[in-house]
Design an enzyme around this catalytic site. Structure first.
Site, PDB file in Angstrom:
ATOM      1  N   GLY A  47       0.816  -1.213   0.000  1.00  0.00           N
ATOM      2  CA  GLY A  47       0.000   0.000   0.000  1.00  0.00           C
ATOM      3  C   GLY A  47       0.848   1.261   0.000  1.00  0.00           C
ATOM      4  N   ASP A  48       1.960   1.222   0.729  1.00  0.00           N
ATOM      5  CA  ASP A  48       2.878   2.362   0.737  1.00  0.00           C
ATOM      6  C   ASP A  48       3.517   2.551  -0.643  1.00  0.00           C
ATOM      7  OD1 ASP A  48       2.378   2.576   3.489  1.00  0.00           O
ATOM      8  OD2 ASP A  48       4.065   1.259   3.976  1.00  0.00           O
ATOM      9  N   ALA A  49       3.852   1.437  -1.285  1.00  0.00           N
ATOM     10  CA  ALA A  49       4.436   1.507  -2.628  1.00  0.00           C
ATOM     11  C   ALA A  49       3.439   2.132  -3.601  1.00  0.00           C
ATOM     12  CB  ALA A  49       4.857   0.118  -3.099  1.00  0.00           C
TER      13      ALA A  49
END
Length: 347
Positions: free
Chosen positions: A299-301
């Site tokens: 999700g951060d990516a």
């Protein structure tokens, strides 16, 4: 000497991920859930020694906003992204600096001698992950660091800002400081909901910063938590949740609020306050199970890829596409990492 400037300014909790596989017994022992995140409590503290003692451990640079910042730096030209947070003066901080340097992310840490750099237990079970961060030095961040001679010019020069929801647990004043400046200057301020417990247990802090947010990114469980916490009648209706967030009061009315809800391998939903009834749904290219290593940091990516494309002036469709590419790259590697040599993800 000229002060450097960076288009994207990110702030968050710098953590070193302590990652283990086949952690079903750990989930049962410590009352944890797959695909969830909880702040470490006293009962979790023995787990960190247990991980190192009883499991093969992989150390990976982490911290949600720092992961996203490294992903954005991967997408953008050199010297485009700077990251701010608080660390100790220890080996964990050295690991983080090395990862940032490798991926072109500039950091301006507030260093607290004698404190331990934050860590996050990442317990993998199949393709699922459970996160248990212990913030340590990260929660010692001081708002005054933002007005320091080293950092203040970077805040003034940035055009885009990003923070993760985890920072709301201790750093709301700092987020408000940046958010108000961004709104006054009509710069872009983005926030990630980060975890259901942030939306549930820190909802007052979230509501206080929401007026300054131009972009909200979250996943479906976070959107459902928002809907339930704020009393929406259809908590499982992601479109209603996204529309409610998009149409919440906004300080800078010259810019619409964009809400992006990811749904893992299923699809991504995007909605703008400028066209709240025009819901866009983007399909995710499937990845065979055999190619998925783990989902930690995916999700951060996505968020970093989305922001990187936005900084480059791409339209929202392209931003989602780049986010999907970065998320797909991440799940095929160990933890929140990216392919080297670099792969071109911007068309």
């Amino acid at each position: 000497m000229t002060t450097p400037s960076y288009k994207l300014f990110c702030i968050g909790n710098p953590l070193l991920d302590i990652q283990v596989r086949d952690g079903e017994a750990l989930l049962r022992k410590y009352g944890l859930k797959a695909d969830d995140a909880v702040l470490a409590e006293e009962r979790h503290m023995p787990m960190y020694d247990e991980l190192v003692r009883d499991y093969p451990v992989t150390y990976v640079a982490g911290g949600a906003s720092q992961n996203a910042a490294r992903a954005a730096a991967y997408v953008l030209p050199p010297d485009s992204v700077v990251y701010v947070g608080c660390v100790g003066d220890d080996e964990f901080a050295d690991h983080l600096r090395a990862a940032n340097k490798r991926e072109g992310l500039h950091d301006r840490y507030l260093i607290k001698p004698g404190e331990k750099t934050g860590a996050c237990a990442v317990i993998l079970t199949g393709h699922h992950r459970s996160l248990v961060p212990t913030l340590r030095a990260a929660e010692k961040f001081e708002k005054s660091h933002l007005s320091s001679p080293e950092v203040a010019p970077l805040v003034d020069a940035a055009e885009f800002f990003y923070v993760d929801g985890y920072f709301l647990t201790h750093g709301t004043e700092s987020i408000l400081d940046i958010g108000k400046k961004a709104a006054a200057a009509s710069k872009v301020f983005a926030l990630n909901l980060s975890a259901p417990f942030i939306v549930q247990s820190f909802n007052a802090q979230l509501q206080s910063v929401l007026p300054y947010c131009d972009i909200i990114i979250g996943n479906e469980t976070e959107a459902e938590a928002y809907a339930s916490t704020t009393g929406l009648l259809e908590p499982h209706n992601l479109v209603v949740a996204a529309k409610t967030i998009a149409l919440s009061p906004k300080a800078n009315t010259n810019r619409p609020r964009i809400v992006v809800i990811t749904r893992g391998p299923k699809s991504t939903v995007l909605l703008s306050s400028a066209e709240p009834d025009n819901v866009k749904v983007y399909e995710v290219a499937p990845i065979p199970d055999s190619q998925i290593v783990d989902t930690n940091g995916a999700g951060d990516a996505f968020a970093g890829g989305f922001l990187g494309a936005l900084v480059m002036g791409k339209d929202l469709d392209d931003c989602v596409e780049v986010g999907h590419k970065m998320g797909a790259m991440c799940v095929q590697l160990v933890g929140p990492q990216f392919e080297w040599p670099k792969v071109q993800v911007l068309s």
